[in-house]
Design a protein around this motif. Sequence first.
Motif, PDB file in Angstrom:
ATOM      1  N   UNK A 159      -7.061  -1.721  -5.602  1.00 50.67           N
ATOM      2  CA  UNK A 159      -5.649  -2.020  -5.353  1.00 50.67           C
ATOM      3  C   UNK A 159      -5.088  -1.151  -4.225  1.00 50.67           C
ATOM      4  N   UNK A 160      -5.469   0.097  -4.218  1.00 50.97           N
ATOM      5  CA  UNK A 160      -4.999   1.004  -3.166  1.00 50.97           C
ATOM      6  C   UNK A 160      -5.433   0.505  -1.795  1.00 50.97           C
ATOM      7  N   UNK A 161      -6.712   0.149  -1.679  1.00 52.53           N
ATOM      8  CA  UNK A 161      -7.202  -0.317  -0.381  1.00 52.53           C
ATOM      9  C   UNK A 161      -6.584  -1.661   0.013  1.00 52.53           C
ATOM     10  N   UNK A 162      -6.327  -2.508  -0.976  1.00 47.62           N
ATOM     11  CA  UNK A 162      -5.680  -3.780  -0.659  1.00 47.62           C
ATOM     12  C   UNK A 162      -4.235  -3.531  -0.195  1.00 47.62           C
ATOM     13  N   UNK A 163      -3.570  -2.555  -0.788  1.00 50.25           N
ATOM     14  CA  UNK A 163      -2.225  -2.188  -0.328  1.00 50.25           C
ATOM     15  C   UNK A 163      -2.296  -1.712   1.128  1.00 50.25           C
ATOM     16  N   UNK A 164      -3.282  -0.897   1.427  1.00 49.98           N
ATOM     17  CA  UNK A 164      -3.473  -0.397   2.796  1.00 49.98           C
ATOM     18  C   UNK A 164      -3.708  -1.554   3.768  1.00 49.98           C
ATOM     19  N   UNK A 165      -4.572  -2.494   3.370  1.00 44.27           N
ATOM     20  CA  UNK A 165      -4.887  -3.644   4.221  1.00 44.27           C
ATOM     21  C   UNK A 165      -3.642  -4.488   4.457  1.00 44.27           C
ATOM     22  N   UNK A 166      -2.883  -4.759   3.397  1.00 49.50           N
ATOM     23  CA  UNK A 166      -1.665  -5.549   3.570  1.00 49.50           C
ATOM     24  C   UNK A 166      -0.662  -4.821   4.477  1.00 49.50           C
ATOM     25  N   UNK A 167      -0.593  -3.520   4.364  1.00 48.20           N
ATOM     26  CA  UNK A 167       0.278  -2.734   5.241  1.00 48.20           C
ATOM     27  C   UNK A 167      -0.153  -2.910   6.703  1.00 48.20           C
ATOM     28  N   UNK A 168      -1.457  -2.852   6.936  1.00 49.67           N
ATOM     29  CA  UNK A 168      -1.992  -3.020   8.286  1.00 49.67           C
ATOM     30  C   UNK A 168      -1.754  -4.432   8.814  1.00 49.67           C
ATOM     31  N   UNK A 169      -1.716  -5.411   7.912  1.00 53.50           N
ATOM     32  CA  UNK A 169      -1.478  -6.799   8.294  1.00 53.50           C
ATOM     33  C   UNK A 169       0.019  -7.115   8.435  1.00 53.50           C
ATOM     34  N   UNK A 170       0.872  -6.102   8.174  1.00 51.26           N
ATOM     35  CA  UNK A 170       2.314  -6.283   8.309  1.00 51.26           C
ATOM     36  C   UNK A 170       2.942  -7.009   7.129  1.00 51.26           C
ATOM     37  N   UNK A 171       2.290  -7.007   5.995  1.00 53.19           N
ATOM     38  CA  UNK A 171       2.811  -7.680   4.798  1.00 53.19           C
ATOM     39  C   UNK A 171       3.241  -6.592   3.813  1.00 53.19           C
ATOM     40  N   UNK A 172       4.403  -6.022   4.106  1.00 52.52           N
ATOM     41  CA  UNK A 172       4.875  -4.857   3.365  1.00 52.52           C
ATOM     42  C   UNK A 172       5.148  -5.133   1.893  1.00 52.52           C
ATOM     43  N   UNK A 173       5.676  -6.305   1.583  1.00 51.25           N
ATOM     44  CA  UNK A 173       5.966  -6.647   0.168  1.00 51.25           C
ATOM     45  C   UNK A 173       4.673  -6.655  -0.649  1.00 51.25           C
ATOM     46  N   UNK A 174       3.639  -7.324  -0.122  1.00 51.39           N
ATOM     47  CA  UNK A 174       2.350  -7.368  -0.826  1.00 51.39           C
ATOM     48  C   UNK A 174       1.737  -5.973  -0.901  1.00 51.39           C
ATOM     49  N   UNK A 175       1.898  -5.203   0.161  1.00 47.19           N
ATOM     50  CA  UNK A 175       1.386  -3.831   0.159  1.00 47.19           C
ATOM     51  C   UNK A 175       2.041  -3.035  -0.964  1.00 47.19           C
ATOM     52  N   UNK A 176       3.340  -3.197  -1.099  1.00 51.24           N
ATOM     53  CA  UNK A 176       4.082  -2.490  -2.149  1.00 51.24           C
ATOM     54  C   UNK A 176       3.625  -2.933  -3.547  1.00 51.24           C
ATOM     55  N   UNK A 177       3.402  -4.221  -3.713  1.00 49.95           N
ATOM     56  CA  UNK A 177       2.944  -4.753  -5.006  1.00 49.95           C
ATOM     57  C   UNK A 177       1.606  -4.128  -5.402  1.00 49.95           C
ATOM     58  N   UNK A 178       0.673  -4.087  -4.459  1.00 46.16           N
ATOM     59  CA  UNK A 178      -0.647  -3.539  -4.788  1.00 46.16           C
ATOM     60  C   UNK A 178      -0.619  -2.030  -4.929  1.00 46.16           C
ATOM     61  N   UNK A 179       0.296  -1.368  -4.209  1.00 46.66           N
ATOM     62  CA  UNK A 179       0.432   0.065  -4.417  1.00 46.66           C
ATOM     63  C   UNK A 179       1.009   0.352  -5.799  1.00 46.66           C
ATOM     64  N   UNK A 180       1.940  -0.491  -6.245  1.00 45.92           N
ATOM     65  CA  UNK A 180       2.479  -0.356  -7.603  1.00 45.92           C
ATOM     66  C   UNK A 180       1.371  -0.573  -8.641  1.00 45.92           C
ATOM     67  N   UNK A 181       0.532  -1.574  -8.405  1.00 46.51           N
ATOM     68  CA  UNK A 181      -0.611  -1.804  -9.306  1.00 46.51           C
ATOM     69  C   UNK A 181      -1.501  -0.567  -9.358  1.00 46.51           C
ATOM     70  N   UNK A 182      -1.775   0.010  -8.206  1.00 51.97           N
ATOM     71  CA  UNK A 182      -2.596   1.218  -8.120  1.00 51.97           C
ATOM     72  C   UNK A 182      -1.974   2.338  -8.948  1.00 51.97           C
ATOM     73  N   UNK A 183      -0.667   2.545  -8.762  1.00 50.46           N
ATOM     74  CA  UNK A 183       0.030   3.610  -9.486  1.00 50.46           C
ATOM     75  C   UNK A 183      -0.058   3.414 -10.996  1.00 50.46           C
ATOM     76  N   UNK A 184       0.157   2.197 -11.465  1.00 48.22           N
ATOM     77  CA  UNK A 184       0.081   1.899 -12.892  1.00 48.22           C
ATOM     78  C   UNK A 184      -1.322   2.160 -13.427  1.00 48.22           C
ATOM     79  N   UNK A 185      -2.324   1.793 -12.647  1.00 50.67           N
ATOM     80  CA  UNK A 185      -3.716   1.975 -13.109  1.00 50.67           C
ATOM     81  C   UNK A 185      -4.090   3.450 -13.207  1.00 50.67           C
ATOM     82  N   UNK A 186      -3.649   4.252 -12.255  1.00 50.17           N
ATOM     83  CA  UNK A 186      -4.023   5.672 -12.334  1.00 50.17           C
ATOM     84  C   UNK A 186      -3.221   6.410 -13.411  1.00 50.17           C
ATOM     85  N   UNK A 187      -2.064   5.875 -13.769  1.00 51.84           N
ATOM     86  CA  UNK A 187      -1.276   6.500 -14.827  1.00 51.84           C
ATOM     87  C   UNK A 187      -1.862   6.246 -16.211  1.00 51.84           C
ATOM     88  N   UNK A 188      -2.613   5.168 -16.330  1.00 52.72           N
ATOM     89  CA  UNK A 188      -3.208   4.840 -17.645  1.00 52.72           C
ATOM     90  C   UNK A 188      -4.487   5.529 -17.859  1.00 52.72           C
TER      91      UNK A 188
END
Length: 188
Positions: A159-188
Amino acid sequence: MKRFILLTLVLTLFGTAYAKENDFSKQATAFYSDNNQQKTMELILQINESDRSAQDWLLLGNVLADKGEIDNAVFMYRKALATDPKYYRAYYNIGNYHMTKGQYVLAIENYKKASKLKSDNPYIFYNLACAYIKQNDYKKARANLNKAIMYKSNIPDFHYNLAYVYKKLGKDKLAETYFDNYTKLIEN
């Protein structure tokens, strides 16, 4: 009658030798799982080279890689492929070798071979995506990260890398979604 007895004797001897070498392989795999590299190596070396399975060669390669003998490890992975050209793990490990060397084209080539043989392994697609990221090919990276997540959605790094890729592709909303997924996964 003599032929029957001779044939029975030959089959018995062959079967006993095969069973013994098969036991060595099973034991070596168990010792490798327990991180006992020395015993793993000792057992596999007791198997005749011509009777070693692709898995045996792979384990030898892994032990050598763990010892820092990377070139020898790759030689063993190639022996695994010579034994079984459809043994995806050897292609995967050779891909990993090329990644560490910064040889991304060769890494991609080997990961693609592995993915054709084992199309449901998320780590192959993840590593393939990482190689594409290194080449700044974010669209191919995205496609492979999506495949990795499709097969195993609970790995934070995917999820972290997909957030990074979406950020690089200029898709900030999707980047944020996958970064949120990453955060939730590491918190569990």
